[in-house]
Design a protein around this motif. Structure first.
Motif, PDB file in Angstrom:
ATOM      1  N   MET A   1       4.937  -8.360  -4.707  1.00  0.00           N
ATOM      2  CA  MET A   1       5.631  -7.687  -3.607  1.00  0.00           C
ATOM      3  C   MET A   1       4.616  -6.826  -2.832  1.00  0.00           C
ATOM      4  SD  MET A   1       8.780  -4.961  -3.806  1.00  0.00           S
ATOM      5  CE  MET A   1       9.861  -6.158  -4.581  1.00  0.00           C
ATOM      6  N   PRO A   2       4.545  -6.985  -1.511  1.00  0.00           N
ATOM      7  CA  PRO A   2       3.613  -6.159  -0.725  1.00  0.00           C
ATOM      8  C   PRO A   2       3.913  -4.677  -0.893  1.00  0.00           C
ATOM      9  CG  PRO A   2       4.512  -7.978   0.579  1.00  0.00           C
ATOM     10  CD  PRO A   2       5.283  -7.942  -0.688  1.00  0.00           C
ATOM     11  N   ASN A   3       2.856  -3.885  -0.823  1.00  0.00           N
ATOM     12  CA  ASN A   3       3.024  -2.441  -0.998  1.00  0.00           C
ATOM     13  C   ASN A   3       3.983  -1.838   0.017  1.00  0.00           C
ATOM     14  OD1 ASN A   3       1.397  -2.167  -3.238  1.00  0.00           O
ATOM     15  ND2 ASN A   3      -0.465  -1.766  -2.051  1.00  0.00           N
ATOM     16  N   GLU A   4       3.986  -2.402   1.239  1.00  0.00           N
ATOM     17  CA  GLU A   4       4.846  -1.841   2.278  1.00  0.00           C
ATOM     18  C   GLU A   4       6.321  -1.960   1.896  1.00  0.00           C
ATOM     19  OE1 GLU A   4       2.430  -3.937   2.769  1.00  0.00           O
ATOM     20  OE2 GLU A   4       0.950  -2.890   4.020  1.00  0.00           O
ATOM     21  N   ILE A   5       6.708  -3.119   1.394  1.00  0.00           N
ATOM     22  CA  ILE A   5       8.110  -3.302   0.994  1.00  0.00           C
ATOM     23  C   ILE A   5       8.430  -2.424  -0.213  1.00  0.00           C
ATOM     24  CG2 ILE A   5       9.788  -4.974   0.120  1.00  0.00           C
ATOM     25  CD1 ILE A   5       8.356  -7.126   1.693  1.00  0.00           C
ATOM     26  N   TYR A   6       7.492  -2.325  -1.122  1.00  0.00           N
ATOM     27  CA  TYR A   6       7.656  -1.456  -2.294  1.00  0.00           C
ATOM     28  C   TYR A   6       7.886  -0.015  -1.865  1.00  0.00           C
ATOM     29  CZ  TYR A   6       6.106   1.147  -6.449  1.00  0.00           C
ATOM     30  OH  TYR A   6       6.017   2.024  -7.499  1.00  0.00           O
ATOM     31  N   HIS A   7       7.131   0.457  -0.905  1.00  0.00           N
ATOM     32  CA  HIS A   7       7.282   1.822  -0.415  1.00  0.00           C
ATOM     33  C   HIS A   7       8.615   2.010   0.310  1.00  0.00           C
ATOM     34  CE1 HIS A   7       2.636   2.574  -0.440  1.00  0.00           C
ATOM     35  NE2 HIS A   7       3.188   2.633  -1.638  1.00  0.00           N
ATOM     36  N   LEU A   8       9.035   1.019   1.066  1.00  0.00           N
ATOM     37  CA  LEU A   8      10.321   1.115   1.759  1.00  0.00           C
ATOM     38  C   LEU A   8      11.483   1.203   0.763  1.00  0.00           C
ATOM     39  CD1 LEU A   8       9.937  -1.367   4.765  1.00  0.00           C
ATOM     40  CD2 LEU A   8      10.205   1.120   4.876  1.00  0.00           C
ATOM     41  N   LEU A  39      14.008   6.182   5.369  1.00  0.00           N
ATOM     42  CA  LEU A  39      13.424   4.882   5.718  1.00  0.00           C
ATOM     43  C   LEU A  39      12.623   4.956   7.014  1.00  0.00           C
ATOM     44  CD1 LEU A  39      16.185   2.237   4.849  1.00  0.00           C
ATOM     45  CD2 LEU A  39      13.891   2.414   3.866  1.00  0.00           C
ATOM     46  N   SER A  40      13.200   5.584   8.031  1.00  0.00           N
ATOM     47  CA  SER A  40      12.519   5.641   9.327  1.00  0.00           C
ATOM     48  C   SER A  40      11.227   6.439   9.230  1.00  0.00           C
ATOM     49  CB  SER A  40      13.448   6.248  10.384  1.00  0.00           C
ATOM     50  OG  SER A  40      13.836   7.559  10.023  1.00  0.00           O
ATOM     51  N   ALA A  41      11.260   7.559   8.496  1.00  0.00           N
ATOM     52  CA  ALA A  41      10.052   8.355   8.338  1.00  0.00           C
ATOM     53  C   ALA A  41       8.967   7.573   7.596  1.00  0.00           C
ATOM     54  CB  ALA A  41      10.372   9.653   7.602  1.00  0.00           C
ATOM     55  N   CYS A  42       9.385   6.844   6.578  1.00  0.00           N
ATOM     56  CA  CYS A  42       8.434   6.035   5.799  1.00  0.00           C
ATOM     57  C   CYS A  42       7.826   4.929   6.672  1.00  0.00           C
ATOM     58  CB  CYS A  42       9.143   5.430   4.591  1.00  0.00           C
ATOM     59  SG  CYS A  42       8.112   4.347   3.577  1.00  0.00           S
ATOM     60  N   LEU A  43       8.684   4.213   7.406  1.00  0.00           N
ATOM     61  CA  LEU A  43       8.208   3.102   8.235  1.00  0.00           C
ATOM     62  C   LEU A  43       7.285   3.592   9.341  1.00  0.00           C
ATOM     63  CD1 LEU A  43       8.296   0.115   8.940  1.00  0.00           C
ATOM     64  CD2 LEU A  43      10.370   0.562  10.284  1.00  0.00           C
ATOM     65  N   LEU A  44       7.671   4.669  10.012  1.00  0.00           N
ATOM     66  CA  LEU A  44       6.835   5.188  11.097  1.00  0.00           C
ATOM     67  C   LEU A  44       5.492   5.694  10.581  1.00  0.00           C
ATOM     68  CD1 LEU A  44       9.572   7.058  13.167  1.00  0.00           C
ATOM     69  CD2 LEU A  44       8.289   5.021  13.864  1.00  0.00           C
ATOM     70  N   THR A  45       5.497   6.268   9.401  1.00  0.00           N
ATOM     71  CA  THR A  45       4.233   6.732   8.824  1.00  0.00           C
ATOM     72  C   THR A  45       3.317   5.559   8.498  1.00  0.00           C
ATOM     73  OG1 THR A  45       5.316   8.680   7.874  1.00  0.00           O
ATOM     74  CG2 THR A  45       3.183   8.066   6.961  1.00  0.00           C
ATOM     75  N   MET A  46       3.888   4.508   7.910  1.00  0.00           N
ATOM     76  CA  MET A  46       3.075   3.328   7.604  1.00  0.00           C
ATOM     77  C   MET A  46       2.533   2.689   8.880  1.00  0.00           C
ATOM     78  SD  MET A  46       4.890   1.427   4.359  1.00  0.00           S
ATOM     79  CE  MET A  46       6.448   1.100   5.212  1.00  0.00           C
ATOM     80  N   LEU A  47       3.368   2.624   9.925  1.00  0.00           N
ATOM     81  CA  LEU A  47       2.914   2.035  11.183  1.00  0.00           C
ATOM     82  C   LEU A  47       1.808   2.871  11.819  1.00  0.00           C
ATOM     83  CD1 LEU A  47       6.292   0.883  12.787  1.00  0.00           C
ATOM     84  CD2 LEU A  47       4.480  -0.556  11.840  1.00  0.00           C
ATOM     85  N   SER A  48       1.942   4.198  11.746  1.00  0.00           N
ATOM     86  CA  SER A  48       0.911   5.059  12.340  1.00  0.00           C
ATOM     87  C   SER A  48      -0.437   4.855  11.660  1.00  0.00           C
ATOM     88  CB  SER A  48       1.339   6.521  12.263  1.00  0.00           C
ATOM     89  OG  SER A  48       1.348   6.973  10.918  1.00  0.00           O
ATOM     90  N   LEU A  49      -0.408   4.589  10.351  1.00  0.00           N
ATOM     91  CA  LEU A  49      -1.657   4.348   9.620  1.00  0.00           C
ATOM     92  C   LEU A  49      -2.214   2.964   9.922  1.00  0.00           C
ATOM     93  CD1 LEU A  49      -0.706   5.921   6.161  1.00  0.00           C
ATOM     94  CD2 LEU A  49      -2.195   6.903   7.918  1.00  0.00           C
ATOM     95  N   LYS A  50      -1.329   1.969  10.111  1.00  0.00           N
ATOM     96  CA  LYS A  50      -1.776   0.602  10.345  1.00  0.00           C
ATOM     97  C   LYS A  50      -2.238   0.373  11.783  1.00  0.00           C
ATOM     98  CE  LYS A  50       0.594  -1.869   6.692  1.00  0.00           C
ATOM     99  NZ  LYS A  50      -0.698  -2.375   6.161  1.00  0.00           N
TER     100      LYS A  50
END
Length: 207
Positions: A1-8, A39-50
C-alpha cells in the motif's frame, strides 16, 4: 500500500475517533466534519510537499487560516455564556493532527490524538466537578417600586454563600428591576432559587 493512502487512512481514523466523541456530546461539529477536516489537512499537506514549491510551509499556513473561519462558525453567544469554543479548538487540533500525518509524523499524531481524547473525555468530569462547586449565574428580579432599592436581596445572596460580581438596578414605571451575576456552588444556587420562587414580593424572576 502506498504511503500516501496509508497516511490518509490514519487521518481518517483520527478524525473518526475525535468526531465520534463530539457526536456523542451532540456538538455542532461531529463525526463527518472532523473526518473531513483531518483528511483535507492531511491531503493538502502531502500535496504541498509533493508539489515542491519554494516554501511548502505557506500552504500549511493557509490551511490553518481557512480552519480559523470554520472554527468561528461554531462559536456563538447565548444569554449567559459563550459556547462552541471547545469545538472550534478541536477542529483546529484535528487539522493539526491531519497535517502531522500528512507530513509523515504518524507516531507523534497518534500520541497527540490520545492526549486530545484525554482532554475531551476525562477532563470533562473535572470540569463538571468544578462547576458543581463554583458556577456563575445571572439573576433578574422584578418587584413593585416602594421607595426602596433591592439591596435587601444582596444580603440574602450573601446569606446563601453567593459572591456578587456584578449588579445593576433600575426603575421602570411602577416597578424596580435588579440584575446580578452571582458565583456559588450548584447547591447554594438551588437553595437560593427555591427561596426566591416563594417570595411573594417578586413579580418576575429569571435565573
Amino acid at each position: 500500500m502506498p504511503n500516501e493512502i496509508y497516511h490518509l487512512l490514519i487521518a481518517l481514523g483520527i478524525g473518526a475517533v475525535i468526531g465520534a466523541e463530539r457526536e456523542y456530546r451532540s456538538k455542532s461539529a461531529g463525526l463527518r466534519t472532523m473526518i473531513m477536516v483531518s483528511l483535507s489537512a492531511c491531503l493538502l499537506t502531502m500535496l504541498s510537499l509533493k508539489i515542491g514549491v519554494e516554501n511548502p510551509d505557506r500552504l500549511a499556513a493557509n490551511i490553518l487560516t481557512g480552519l480559523g473561519f470554520l472554527g468561528a462558525g461554531v462559536i456563538f453567544k447565548d444569554d449567559n455564556r459563550i459556547s462552541g469554543i471547545t469545538t472550534a479548538t478541536t477542529i483546529w487540533m484535528t487539522a493539526a493532527l491531519g497535517m502531522s500525518v500528512g507530513a509523515g509524523y504518524v507516531v507523534l499524531s497518534l500520541f497527540a490524538t490520545f492526549v486530545v481524547l484525554v482532554v475531551l473525555v476525562l477532563l470533562m468530569y473535572v470540569q463538571e466537578w468544578i462547576e458543581q462547586r463554583h458556577q456563575a449565574r445571572k439573576y433578574r428580579i422584578v418587584c413593585m417600586y416602594q421607595q426602596e432599592t433591592l439591596d435587601k436581596y444582596e444580603e440574602l445572596f450573601k446569606h446563601y454563600g453567593m459572591q456578587v460580581i456584578r449588579n445593576e438596578q433600575y426603575k421602570s414605571e411602577q416597578k424596580i428591576v435588579g440584575r446580578w451575576v452571582l458565583i456559588g456552588s450548584a447547591q447554594h444556587h438551588r437553595q437560593l432559587t427555591d427561596y426566591l420562587l416563594d417570595d411573594r414580593d417578586i413579580l418576575e424572576l429569571s435565573f
